[in-house]
Design a protein around this motif. Structure first.
Motif, PDB file in Angstrom:
ATOM      1  N   HIS A 166       0.852  -1.191   0.000  1.00 40.21           N
ATOM      2  CA  HIS A 166       0.000   0.000   0.000  1.00 40.21           C
ATOM      3  C   HIS A 166       0.887   1.240   0.000  1.00 40.21           C
ATOM      4  O   HIS A 166       1.611   1.487   0.956  1.00 40.21           O
ATOM      5  N   ARG A 167       0.802   1.975  -1.064  1.00 38.65           N
ATOM      6  CA  ARG A 167       1.630   3.159  -1.205  1.00 38.65           C
ATOM      7  C   ARG A 167       0.763   4.417  -1.166  1.00 38.65           C
ATOM      8  O   ARG A 167      -0.392   4.406  -1.569  1.00 38.65           O
ATOM      9  N   LYS A 168       1.359   5.494  -0.680  1.00 47.11           N
ATOM     10  CA  LYS A 168       0.650   6.768  -0.627  1.00 47.11           C
ATOM     11  C   LYS A 168       0.430   7.270  -2.043  1.00 47.11           C
ATOM     12  O   LYS A 168       1.323   7.207  -2.888  1.00 47.11           O
ATOM     13  N   MET A 169      -0.785   7.771  -2.306  1.00 50.69           N
ATOM     14  CA  MET A 169      -1.134   8.238  -3.642  1.00 50.69           C
ATOM     15  C   MET A 169      -1.428   9.741  -3.617  1.00 50.69           C
ATOM     16  O   MET A 169      -1.823  10.300  -2.602  1.00 50.69           O
ATOM     17  N   MET A 170      -1.233  10.403  -4.750  1.00 48.95           N
ATOM     18  CA  MET A 170      -1.485  11.831  -4.882  1.00 48.95           C
ATOM     19  C   MET A 170      -2.625  12.061  -5.870  1.00 48.95           C
ATOM     20  O   MET A 170      -2.651  11.476  -6.948  1.00 48.95           O
ATOM     21  N   THR A 171      -3.584  12.911  -5.483  1.00 49.99           N
ATOM     22  CA  THR A 171      -4.714  13.221  -6.351  1.00 49.99           C
ATOM     23  C   THR A 171      -4.313  14.263  -7.397  1.00 49.99           C
ATOM     24  O   THR A 171      -3.274  14.930  -7.276  1.00 49.99           O
ATOM     25  N   LYS A 172      -5.151  14.399  -8.384  1.00 49.18           N
ATOM     26  CA  LYS A 172      -4.911  15.392  -9.434  1.00 49.18           C
ATOM     27  C   LYS A 172      -4.902  16.798  -8.843  1.00 49.18           C
ATOM     28  O   LYS A 172      -4.066  17.632  -9.216  1.00 49.18           O
ATOM     29  N   GLU A 173      -5.822  17.071  -7.918  1.00 46.02           N
ATOM     30  CA  GLU A 173      -5.902  18.394  -7.313  1.00 46.02           C
ATOM     31  C   GLU A 173      -4.623  18.721  -6.541  1.00 46.02           C
ATOM     32  O   GLU A 173      -4.104  19.847  -6.613  1.00 46.02           O
ATOM     33  N   GLU A 174      -4.098  17.743  -5.816  1.00 42.23           N
ATOM     34  CA  GLU A 174      -2.862  17.950  -5.060  1.00 42.23           C
ATOM     35  C   GLU A 174      -1.680  18.180  -6.005  1.00 42.23           C
ATOM     36  O   GLU A 174      -0.817  19.030  -5.755  1.00 42.23           O
ATOM     37  N   PHE A 175      -1.660  17.423  -7.096  1.00 54.44           N
ATOM     38  CA  PHE A 175      -0.574  17.547  -8.067  1.00 54.44           C
ATOM     39  C   PHE A 175      -0.593  18.925  -8.726  1.00 54.44           C
ATOM     40  O   PHE A 175       0.440  19.592  -8.848  1.00 54.44           O
ATOM     41  N   LEU A 176      -1.794  19.363  -9.151  1.00 58.56           N
ATOM     42  CA  LEU A 176      -1.920  20.664  -9.808  1.00 58.56           C
ATOM     43  C   LEU A 176      -1.570  21.801  -8.855  1.00 58.56           C
ATOM     44  O   LEU A 176      -0.919  22.781  -9.249  1.00 58.56           O
ATOM     45  N   LEU A 177      -1.995  21.689  -7.597  1.00 60.17           N
ATOM     46  CA  LEU A 177      -1.714  22.738  -6.620  1.00 60.17           C
ATOM     47  C   LEU A 177      -0.211  22.864  -6.373  1.00 60.17           C
ATOM     48  O   LEU A 177       0.330  23.973  -6.329  1.00 60.17           O
ATOM     49  N   THR A 178       0.466  21.730  -6.214  1.00 60.67           N
ATOM     50  CA  THR A 178       1.911  21.765  -5.983  1.00 60.67           C
ATOM     51  C   THR A 178       2.633  22.356  -7.187  1.00 60.67           C
ATOM     52  O   THR A 178       3.532  23.185  -7.049  1.00 60.67           O
ATOM     53  N   SER A 179       2.219  21.928  -8.384  1.00 61.61           N
ATOM     54  CA  SER A 179       2.827  22.451  -9.604  1.00 61.61           C
ATOM     55  C   SER A 179       2.562  23.949  -9.737  1.00 61.61           C
ATOM     56  O   SER A 179       3.449  24.728 -10.116  1.00 61.61           O
ATOM     57  N   PHE A 180       1.348  24.372  -9.415  1.00 61.20           N
ATOM     58  CA  PHE A 180       0.991  25.789  -9.477  1.00 61.20           C
ATOM     59  C   PHE A 180       1.859  26.613  -8.528  1.00 61.20           C
ATOM     60  O   PHE A 180       2.339  27.694  -8.886  1.00 61.20           O
ATOM     61  N   ASN A 181       2.082  26.102  -7.322  1.00 56.78           N
ATOM     62  CA  ASN A 181       2.896  26.821  -6.344  1.00 56.78           C
ATOM     63  C   ASN A 181       4.344  26.961  -6.824  1.00 56.78           C
ATOM     64  O   ASN A 181       5.009  27.962  -6.530  1.00 56.78           O
ATOM     65  N   ILE A 182       4.814  25.961  -7.565  1.00 54.46           N
ATOM     66  CA  ILE A 182       6.151  26.041  -8.145  1.00 54.46           C
ATOM     67  C   ILE A 182       6.203  27.188  -9.158  1.00 54.46           C
ATOM     68  O   ILE A 182       7.155  27.976  -9.186  1.00 54.46           O
ATOM     69  N   TYR A 183       5.171  27.277  -9.980  1.00 53.54           N
ATOM     70  CA  TYR A 183       5.096  28.359 -10.969  1.00 53.54           C
ATOM     71  C   TYR A 183       5.012  29.711 -10.283  1.00 53.54           C
ATOM     72  O   TYR A 183       5.719  30.661 -10.646  1.00 53.54           O
ATOM     73  N   LEU A 184       4.130  29.806  -9.285  1.00 53.81           N
ATOM     74  CA  LEU A 184       3.888  31.084  -8.621  1.00 53.81           C
ATOM     75  C   LEU A 184       5.164  31.622  -7.972  1.00 53.81           C
ATOM     76  O   LEU A 184       5.389  32.836  -7.932  1.00 53.81           O
ATOM     77  N   LYS A 185       5.985  30.720  -7.494  1.00 52.03           N
ATOM     78  CA  LYS A 185       7.245  31.130  -6.867  1.00 52.03           C
ATOM     79  C   LYS A 185       8.161  31.815  -7.875  1.00 52.03           C
ATOM     80  O   LYS A 185       8.970  32.680  -7.517  1.00 52.03           O
TER      81      LYS A 185
END
Length: 258
Positions: free
Chosen positions: A233-252
């Motif tokens: 059982h591995r930890k999974m990431m949702t699309k919303e979490e992925f987009l938010l993290t990517s967005f924060n990278i851009y915003l920086k």
């Protein structure tokens, strides 16, 4: 009327109401009506009807200028040489009031309205963070270079989020779920952050930086992660979490001009 027919009619009515609400929000009419009512309650005019007539008259002029400016901005892609000229025309359209041949200046509130129009399909929480980063005060005067920088950042953000969405779907194509392995997603986002950190000063280079995240890179990383781990059982990431993290990278990486 049978219970089945009544339930069907109720369902149809609910769907129609939802479509109506969607239309009002999409067209902006709902926001305008709420703003108009708010202004009436705040100002308590003697002639409420005349107040509304003047409000919607000025709103119509403002809306027309916004859409004319937006039209010029979409005449060509933002990475084409002609785009800079279109931005200059859009700035002039927004800076000049009806009945005047000379620019009166562009204020922060009109600038923000244009950014809202450009980014209308971006999820509201992300759009709010973006505008907070680059958006000025309502009464602040916006100069051409600030206007060009903000407009470019908005168009690049739209394309960047599209690329991020494509990347997520490429990642889940390696599995049979609608989520992606958290370690794999984090690795890809770290690759993206590293790529953006070495970009040039040109905004469009933000998009070019993502080209290093190829299918081969994803497959290689995925295999390394799967071989190195024996957990069921591995930890999974949702699309919303992925987009938010990517967005924060851009915003920086967005550096608003003043």
């Amino acid at each position: 009327m049978s219970d089945r027919q009544k339930r069907a009619d109720d369902k149809t009515e609910v769907e129609n109401n939802e479509h109506k609400r969607d239309f009002l929000e999409r067209s902006g009419v709902g926001n305008w009506m709420r703003d108009a009512l708010s202004k009436i309650l705040s100002n308590r005019p003697k002639d409420a009807v005349d107040f509304l007539a003047q409000y919607f008259s000025s709103l119509g002029e403002k809306s027309n200028r916004l859409h004319r400016a937006y039209h010029h901005l979409t005449l060509t892609d933002y990475y084409q040489p002609m785009f800079a000229s279109n931005v200059a025309v859009a700035y002039e359209v927004l800076s000049t009031s009806s009945g005047s041949r000379t620019p009166a200046g562009l204020t922060g509130i009109m600038y923000r309205d244009l950014l809202n129009l450009i980014c209308r399909n971006i999820p509201p929480p992300l759009l709010e963070k973006f505008l907070s980063k680059i958006g000025p005060r309502d009464d602040e005067v916006i100069y051409p270079r600030v206007f060009h920088s903000g407009v470019m950042a908005a168009f690049v953000l739209i394309e960047y989020l599209k690329q991020t969405d494509d990347l997520f779907h490429l990642l889940i194509s390696q599995s049979d779920t609608d989520r992606v392995d958290d370690e794999l997603a984090s690795t890809m986002l770290e690759e993206l952050q590293e790529a953006l950190a070495v970009k040039s000063s040109e905004p469009i280079s933000i998009l070019k930086a993502g080209s290093r995240l190829t299918n081969d890179t994803i497959t290689e990383t995925l295999m390394e992660i799967l071989v190195a781990s024996q957990r069921e059982h591995r930890k999974m990431m949702t699309k919303e979490e992925f987009l938010l993290t990517s967005f924060n990278i851009y915003l920086k990486e967005v550096k608003p001009l003043k």
